[in-house]
Design a protein around this motif. Structure first.
Motif, PDB file in Angstrom:
ATOM      1  N   VAL A 199     -20.888  88.337  42.089  1.00  0.00           N
ATOM      2  CA  VAL A 199     -22.262  88.110  42.527  1.00  0.00           C
ATOM      3  C   VAL A 199     -23.079  89.306  42.047  1.00  0.00           C
ATOM      4  O   VAL A 199     -22.953  90.415  42.558  1.00  0.00           O
ATOM      5  N   ARG A 200     -23.944  89.080  41.073  1.00  0.00           N
ATOM      6  CA  ARG A 200     -24.703  90.177  40.467  1.00  0.00           C
ATOM      7  C   ARG A 200     -26.026  90.453  41.176  1.00  0.00           C
ATOM      8  O   ARG A 200     -26.518  91.588  41.165  1.00  0.00           O
ATOM      9  N   GLN A 201     -26.627  89.436  41.787  1.00  0.00           N
ATOM     10  CA  GLN A 201     -27.929  89.624  42.434  1.00  0.00           C
ATOM     11  C   GLN A 201     -28.157  88.499  43.423  1.00  0.00           C
ATOM     12  O   GLN A 201     -27.750  87.351  43.195  1.00  0.00           O
ATOM     13  N   VAL A 202     -28.797  88.836  44.543  1.00  0.00           N
ATOM     14  CA  VAL A 202     -29.212  87.824  45.511  1.00  0.00           C
ATOM     15  C   VAL A 202     -30.679  88.084  45.846  1.00  0.00           C
ATOM     16  O   VAL A 202     -31.063  89.213  46.151  1.00  0.00           O
ATOM     17  N   LEU A 203     -31.487  87.036  45.778  1.00  0.00           N
ATOM     18  CA  LEU A 203     -32.909  87.129  46.105  1.00  0.00           C
ATOM     19  C   LEU A 203     -33.183  86.319  47.360  1.00  0.00           C
ATOM     20  O   LEU A 203     -32.755  85.171  47.472  1.00  0.00           O
ATOM     21  N   ASN A 204     -33.908  86.916  48.305  1.00  0.00           N
ATOM     22  CA  ASN A 204     -34.307  86.218  49.521  1.00  0.00           C
ATOM     23  C   ASN A 204     -35.617  86.829  49.985  1.00  0.00           C
ATOM     24  O   ASN A 204     -35.651  87.986  50.401  1.00  0.00           O
ATOM     25  N   GLY A 338     -32.428  82.878  45.557  1.00  0.00           N
ATOM     26  CA  GLY A 338     -31.634  82.618  44.369  1.00  0.00           C
ATOM     27  C   GLY A 338     -30.539  83.641  44.236  1.00  0.00           C
ATOM     28  O   GLY A 338     -30.477  84.627  44.992  1.00  0.00           O
ATOM     29  N   PHE A 339     -29.647  83.418  43.304  1.00  0.00           N
ATOM     30  CA  PHE A 339     -28.572  84.382  43.066  1.00  0.00           C
ATOM     31  C   PHE A 339     -28.073  84.243  41.631  1.00  0.00           C
ATOM     32  O   PHE A 339     -28.309  83.226  40.964  1.00  0.00           O
ATOM     33  N   ALA A 340     -27.411  85.286  41.160  1.00  0.00           N
ATOM     34  CA  ALA A 340     -26.877  85.309  39.805  1.00  0.00           C
ATOM     35  C   ALA A 340     -25.383  85.609  39.874  1.00  0.00           C
ATOM     36  O   ALA A 340     -24.934  86.459  40.637  1.00  0.00           O
ATOM     37  N   LEU A 341     -24.631  84.881  39.050  1.00  0.00           N
ATOM     38  CA  LEU A 341     -23.172  85.021  39.003  1.00  0.00           C
ATOM     39  C   LEU A 341     -22.739  85.322  37.582  1.00  0.00           C
ATOM     40  O   LEU A 341     -23.356  84.880  36.619  1.00  0.00           O
TER      41      LEU A 341
END
Length: 344
Positions: A199-204, A338-341
């Protein structure tokens, strides 16, 4: 930075999902509701969905806790992880089984877990991302190694399929054909084991200051249960107008934070509102190099289960070094998520 001081990376080790019963197609749904089948196909664009209660009798066959526990068991089996290894549980849902006890604790009980921290985040389509973000923070703290992140919704509890829908407002009628039920769970870990993705980034981010809600789900207690208010209200026009714009903003914000170029994306997980809306959003995101991972046309909009259903499909396709980006939007009071994997 030494290995000892490095912030642990959160990895999704495996995903499990649970959909209740057999899929209900548009012909079945149209017959029960007394609405036009073609209208469902054209306006919503969703082919099938699953319900936790029997459409004929209204009997509840699965609770949210039941579905979430099934998803967790499948995720644990996929990760070859014993429940005793779980250090925490986080659930994101908009439709808990009850106000108290928290559904997450009933899930823990079904899994035979005790003496672990549990968290329940009440949120719509952003809840699963919020749960993943909390899990990432907990693992990054170094105090926790392995956890369960869960998302699920049983929307059918709010809909009376035996009601006369003749003359129902579009904001009311749309809910009977848009939603479904389901659950998903992920084993997350500081250890990159098995077929893990990082999990490289999580946006909330809440972005609803001064804006009217796009969706409202009422809670009826004994004092107001017989009022004439709609249980679920959907401002579909506002959602159609704002969600595609917000999706593009989320995409580019995540890419900027990661210093990734759009053409580096191998997979795109767009918002899963409906078959029709997902197609529209994907066109506006305009990332032709990325393969779209969608499920809503077959599962219905089952809220916080959707990201897990997408990730489950994604994990069967990702190869080392490939990148994926997911966009989720909550229209109830407007949340960007959103999130980046990345496959390691």
């Amino acid at each position: 930075m030494t290995e000892q001081n490095r912030t642990p990376t959160t990895h999704i080790v495996s995903v499990g999902t649970a959909l209740p019963g057999e899929p209900v197609d548009n012909a079945q749904l149209a017959k029960v509701l007394g609405v036009n089948e073609e209208w469902i196909e054209v306006f919503i664009g969703t082919r099938t969905r699953h319900f936790a209660r029997d459409l004929g009798t209204g009997e509840v066959r699965w609770t949210l806790a039941d579905l979430c526990a099934q998803a967790c068991e499948r995720a644990l089996a996929g990760a070859d992880t014993d429940p005793g290894e779980i250090d925490f549980i986080v659930l994101g849902t908009a439709t808990p089984d009850s106000l108290m006890p928290a559904t997450v604790n009933n899930i823990a009980d079904q899994l035979g877990l005790d003496q672990v921290p549990t968290f329940q985040l009440q949120s719509g389509c952003a809840g699963a991302v919020q749960a993943l973000g909390l899990a990432q923070t907990m693992i990054a703290s170094g105090q926790y190694r392995t956890g369960l992140v869960i998302g699920g919704d049983v929307c059918s509890k709010h809909l009376d399929v035996h009601r006369d829908l003749t003359g129902a407002a579009p904001s009311d009628l749309v809910n009977f054909v848009l939603f479904g039920d389901g659950a998903g769970a992920a084993v997350v870990s500081a250890e990159p084991r098995g077929k893990a993705v990082a999990v490289r980034q999580v946006l909330n981010r809440f972005t609803g200051l001064g804006r009217k809600p796009g969706q409202v789900i009422e809670w009826f207690g004994l004092a107001d249960r017989h009022e004439d208010r709609q249980a679920v209200t959907e401002d579909y026009k506002a959602i159609e107008e704002h969600v595609p714009v917000m999706a593009v903003e989320i995409l580019w914000e995540l890419l900027g934070e990661l210093d990734w170029d759009a053409d580096q994306l191998d997979y795109l997980l767009p918002p899963q509102l409906s078959g029709r809306m997902t197609r529209k959003i994907t066109e506006q995101l305009d990332v032709p190099t990325a393969l779209e991972i969608s499920c809503v046309a077959d599962t219905g909009n089952n809220g916080n289960a959707l990201p897990f259903l997408q990730i489950e499909k994604l994990l069967t396709q990702m190869s080392a070094g490939e990148k994926a980006l997911a966009v989720a939007i909550e229209s109830s009071k407007w949340i960007k998520a959103g999130f980046a994997l990345e496959k390691i």
